[in-house]
Write an enzyme that holds these catalytic residues in place. Structure first.
Site, mmCIF file in Angstrom:
data_model
loop_
_atom_site.group_PDB
_atom_site.id
_atom_site.type_symbol
_atom_site.label_atom_id
_atom_site.label_comp_id
_atom_site.label_asym_id
_atom_site.label_seq_id
_atom_site.Cartn_x
_atom_site.Cartn_y
_atom_site.Cartn_z
ATOM 1 N N HIS A 1 -22.567 -48.729 -89.284
ATOM 2 C CA HIS A 1 -22.828 -47.287 -89.294
ATOM 3 C C HIS A 1 -21.594 -46.547 -88.810
ATOM 4 O O HIS A 1 -21.051 -46.841 -87.742
ATOM 5 C CB HIS A 1 -24.017 -46.961 -88.395
ATOM 6 C CG HIS A 1 -24.321 -45.493 -88.324
ATOM 7 N ND1 HIS A 1 -24.698 -44.759 -89.429
ATOM 8 C CD2 HIS A 1 -24.276 -44.621 -87.290
ATOM 9 C CE1 HIS A 1 -24.889 -43.499 -89.081
ATOM 10 N NE2 HIS A 1 -24.638 -43.387 -87.789
ATOM 11 N N LYS B 1 -19.173 -37.329 -86.047
ATOM 12 C CA LYS B 1 -18.367 -38.228 -86.897
ATOM 13 C C LYS B 1 -17.999 -37.566 -88.223
ATOM 14 O O LYS B 1 -16.842 -37.616 -88.653
ATOM 15 C CB LYS B 1 -19.155 -39.522 -87.161
ATOM 16 C CG LYS B 1 -19.494 -40.319 -85.922
ATOM 17 C CD LYS B 1 -20.173 -41.623 -86.269
ATOM 18 C CE LYS B 1 -21.528 -41.418 -86.927
ATOM 19 N NZ LYS B 1 -22.503 -40.769 -86.035
ATOM 20 N N ASP C 1 -21.310 -43.117 -93.617
ATOM 21 C CA ASP C 1 -22.642 -43.540 -93.184
ATOM 22 C C ASP C 1 -22.843 -45.054 -93.181
ATOM 23 O O ASP C 1 -23.257 -45.618 -92.174
ATOM 24 C CB ASP C 1 -23.728 -42.887 -94.041
ATOM 25 C CG ASP C 1 -25.108 -43.107 -93.442
ATOM 26 O OD1 ASP C 1 -25.274 -42.827 -92.250
ATOM 27 O OD2 ASP C 1 -25.994 -43.594 -94.163
ATOM 28 N N ARG D 1 -7.191 -44.162 -66.853
ATOM 29 C CA ARG D 1 -6.413 -42.968 -67.194
ATOM 30 C C ARG D 1 -5.020 -43.337 -67.678
ATOM 31 O O ARG D 1 -4.393 -42.570 -68.412
ATOM 32 C CB ARG D 1 -6.327 -42.040 -65.978
ATOM 33 C CG ARG D 1 -7.669 -41.463 -65.575
ATOM 34 C CD ARG D 1 -7.513 -40.341 -64.592
ATOM 35 N NE ARG D 1 -6.776 -39.220 -65.161
ATOM 36 C CZ ARG D 1 -6.532 -38.085 -64.512
ATOM 37 N NH1 ARG D 1 -6.954 -37.930 -63.262
ATOM 38 N NH2 ARG D 1 -5.855 -37.119 -65.089
#
Length: 316
Positions: A143, A164, A182, A250
């Protein structure tokens, strides 16, 4: 996952390209070849006569026909029976050579598909091996939105509503290309290669909330879509209030890997938050991946530089 292929399906898929014609054994069109992992021994997909592991598609060229002609009648018939007993998916005669009557009779009797092609043996072998290996390769549907960004295949994943499709649309407007939306399908065509394609039903389409289904080819032109691409990177959109404040994360970024079939694919996590330009961040993630694939890691270089400064006592 495609794990089997019937003889008539192979003929339908390659018949026009290889100029195949049926000579006999039409009742064997239902004959099946399966992926090697389901069998007690891995079959040879296509080739010339092999007495150790019989080929599933048997190519019969001029050398094989000449060898048969050199046998006495009894031995010749025994050889033909042995070939049919190995239950090949099909027999293919090359270069439009005349088919011996006893070979045609044996194919009809055993319901073995018998084809003829004007192509030479090595052409048939190369095309059949490639097509069969690809058709029977491990396959999975994931997906997400599959894109080509800076020439590499990138799968954008995330929960429903993470953005997305909107990200894909912005990337397309910035000159990148859409492969599938999809439900992209990924096939492991080599030990280290995953090839991603789009299901025929969803070809050229992209669904965006509020706009519905868009035809990317019609809106942006042929250059905005691509038929297939190798998967090299996954960008996961993480819906979190704030990016991680953990010190090392980070510096190095939120990264890891995800197993797709037998391969570990690098994953970069991008936190979704108001004011973040995900298109720019995705492009930067791809550029960073390209640098790392060349052995250049900015985070590792910074840590090495930091360690050198500490050892030299240059830091206060």
């Amino acid at each position: 996952m495609a794990d089997r292929l019937r003889a008539h399906e192979l003929f339908d898929e390659l018949g026009e390209r290889l100029e195949l014609r049926w000579l006999g054994g039409q009742r064997g069109g239902h004959r099946v070849i399966e992926r090697g992992e389901h069998l007690s021994r891995r079959p040879s997909l296509a080739g010339y006569r092999n007495v150790i592991h019989p080929n599933k598609v048997q190519i019969i060229g001029s050398a094989e026909l000449a060898w048969l002609d050199g046998l006495d009648a009894r031995t010749r018939w025994e050889v033909l029976l042995k070939v049919m007993e190995s239950r090949p998916l099909a027999l293919v005669i090359t270069q439009n050579q005349s088919c011996p009557a006893d070979l045609r009779d044996a194919a009809e009797e055993s319901e073995t598909p018998l084809w003829v092609s004007p192509r030479r043996g090595f052409e048939l072998l190369n095309l059949l091996q490639y097509h069969l290996a690809r058709a029977l390769a491990p396959r999975v549907t994931l997906h997400g939105v599959f894109m080509e960004i800076y020439s590499i295949g990138v799968l954008v994943t995330g929960d429903s509503g993470a953005g997305k499709s909107e990200l894909a649309l912005e990337l397309i407007s910035r000159g990148h290309r859409r492969v599938a939306d999809d439900a992209p399908e990924f096939t492991q065509i080599a030990p280290d290669v995953l090839d991603g394609t789009c299901p025929a039903l969803l070809q050229d389409l992209l669904e965006v909330r509020g706009l519905g289904v868009l035809n990317i080819r019609e809106m942006f032109g042929d250059t905005a879509v691509k038929r297939n691409k190798y998967l090299r990177l996954i960008v996961h959109l993480e819906q979190t209030p704030e990016p991680s404040n953990e010190a090392m994360a980070r510096i190095t970024g939120e990264s890891g890997s995800r197993k797709v079939l037998d391969l570990d694919v690098p994953v970069v996590e991008l936190p979704v938050a108001a004011g973040r330009n995900l298109a720019v961040l995705t492009e930067a993630a791809v550029r960073l991946h390209l640098l790392r694939s060349k052995g250049m890691d900015p985070a590792a270089a910074f840590l090495a530089r930091h360690s050198a400064f500490l050892q030299q006592g240059d830091l206060p």
